[in-house]
Design an enzyme around this catalytic site. Structure first.
Site, PDB file in Angstrom:
ATOM      1  N   ALA A 239     -31.661  -2.670 -29.234  1.00 45.72           N
ATOM      2  CA  ALA A 239     -30.606  -1.999 -28.478  1.00 45.72           C
ATOM      3  C   ALA A 239     -30.943  -1.893 -26.989  1.00 45.72           C
ATOM      4  O   ALA A 239     -32.037  -2.258 -26.543  1.00 45.72           O
ATOM      5  CB  ALA A 239     -30.349  -0.619 -29.066  1.00 45.72           C
ATOM      6  N   HIS A 240     -29.985  -1.365 -26.234  1.00 46.14           N
ATOM      7  CA  HIS A 240     -30.111  -1.301 -24.774  1.00 46.14           C
ATOM      8  C   HIS A 240     -31.290  -0.443 -24.325  1.00 46.14           C
ATOM      9  O   HIS A 240     -31.605   0.585 -24.909  1.00 46.14           O
ATOM     10  CB  HIS A 240     -28.810  -0.779 -24.142  1.00 46.14           C
ATOM     11  CG  HIS A 240     -28.403   0.582 -24.621  1.00 46.14           C
ATOM     12  ND1 HIS A 240     -28.796   1.743 -24.015  1.00 46.14           N
ATOM     13  CD2 HIS A 240     -27.630   0.961 -25.658  1.00 46.14           C
ATOM     14  CE1 HIS A 240     -28.273   2.785 -24.627  1.00 46.14           C
ATOM     15  NE2 HIS A 240     -27.572   2.329 -25.651  1.00 46.14           N
ATOM     16  N   ASN A 241     -31.970  -0.930 -23.286  1.00 42.31           N
ATOM     17  CA  ASN A 241     -33.088  -0.249 -22.634  1.00 42.31           C
ATOM     18  C   ASN A 241     -34.334  -0.110 -23.505  1.00 42.31           C
ATOM     19  O   ASN A 241     -35.252   0.643 -23.171  1.00 42.31           O
ATOM     20  CB  ASN A 241     -32.675   1.125 -22.113  1.00 42.31           C
ATOM     21  CG  ASN A 241     -31.707   1.033 -20.963  1.00 42.31           C
ATOM     22  OD1 ASN A 241     -30.492   1.109 -21.156  1.00 42.31           O
ATOM     23  ND2 ASN A 241     -32.220   0.839 -19.758  1.00 42.31           N
TER      24      ASN A 241
END
Length: 349
Positions: A239-241
């Site tokens: 997922a993001h980051n």
């Protein structure tokens, strides 16, 4: 192309036991060995096949001592499995590499593609994108605008690198993998969910391999980072980051929620789920289907939900199977205790 036992031994620093002139031209599992094939033996469960195999050459560990006659030529090495991997890599590298841009490919006028790169039919390289030396883009692979793909990479059919993302050298993106799709960011409102723009990027460092249909989401801001040497199996979700440490490996269907940092040299079994905004230390091993709700210290070897030490987990699973019997036994004992209490009460009147 044929290779003799003597040539192979020199490549992997092995010791020959048998005919050094024996030749091979292909690879085969030891239980499926045929004349002209090279096989390997590293798992003791496969030892019986060594005495039956028709393979011409078999790689074995140096400490292996056969109990019966072996017809194949043996090459003794420090690690048979690693030596086989080295030979297979050399074999693959011996094949001629394709170069050039197919007339049916699309290359933006502002893109930079190395002269010895290969761009297959229907592959696409966007505006101001860069493709490095020796890199291969197979049919329908896409490198988005301003994205950069390093040297000697392979993007298999339908692999996609979104705009602005960065891919290092010697990376492999298998079919259908997606690097840089939007992170899952939405703000609830009375009218529904409002999309939060995902303006960050994804960075893959060198020697990363991404499995088929695996997704690495772009950051909301900044970068989602996959450090060097990471190997992700098929159908993995990053997922993001997130930040994944060097040389970490994940089996199929692992899911990592957003803004989680995973250390170096970790190993996650299939369908492991990791919560967001936590930290996983270096050298953490998680068994299949583990569910991790909070941070884990370095060196942990866990399984289950929430995860526990392997020994404790298997002990608890053994007890769990006995719970129905234990329940009925406990109920019987409770009734006996109640009866004894009643009898004791009668005798004290």
């Amino acid at each position: 192309m044929e290779f003799s036992a003597k040539q192979i031994a020199s490549l992997i620093q092995g010791e020959i036991v048998g005919d050094e002139t024996a030749t091979v031209h292909t690879f085969a599992k030891i239980e499926e060995g045929v004349p002209g094939a090279i096989s390997f033996l590293s798992n003791p469960k496969y030892i019986p096949y060594l005495y039956e195999t028709k393979a011409s050459i078999v790689l074995v560990n140096k400490d292996f001592v056969p109990e019966h006659e072996v017809k194949a030529t043996l090459i003794k090495v420090d690690n048979a499995y690693e030596s086989l991997a080295k030979l297979m890599t050399l074999y693959e590298q011996s094949h001629p590499k394709r170069t050039g841009i197919d007339p049916l490919a699309y290359i933006a006028p502002t893109a930079k593609v190395a002269p010895d790169a290969y761009i297959a039919p229907f592959a696409c390289v966007g505006d101001y994108a860069e493709v490095g030396a020796g890199t291969e883009l197979h049919p329908h692979a896409t490198v988005g605008a301003n994205a950069k793909v390093g040297s000697h990479c392979i993007l298999y059919p339908h692999a996609t690198v979104y705009h602005d993302c960065r891919v290092g050298d010697r990376c492999i993106l298998h079919a259908g993998s997606v690097i840089g799709a939007d992170g899952f960011g939405f703000a609830p409102t009375p009218q529904g969910y409002e999309k939060i723009p995902q303006i960050g990027i994804v960075v893959l460092e060198d020697d990363v391999e991404i499995g088929a249909n695996t997704c690495v989401d772009r950051a909301t801001m900044g970068a989602t980072i996959i450090h060097s040497g990471v190997k992700l199996d098929n159908l993995v979700q990053i997922a993001h980051n997130d930040e994944i440490g060097s040389h970490t490996v994940m089996a199929a269907q692992v899911g990592i929620a957003g803004s989680t940092k995973v250390g170096e040299w970790c190993m996650f079994g299939g369908q492991t789920g990791i919560a967001g905004h936590i930290r996983i230390g270096d050298h953490v091993d998680l068994g299949a289907q583990s569910g991790v709700p909070s941070s884990l210290k370095a060196g942990s070897r866990l399984i289950g939900t929430p995860p526990m030490e392997l020994k404790a987990y298997f002990k608890s699973q053994s007890v769990f199977r006995k719970l129905p019997d234990m329940y009925f036994e406990l109920d019987r004992l409770r009734k006996e205790v109640d009866e004894l209490k009643a009898q004791l009460k009668e005798t004290t009147k």
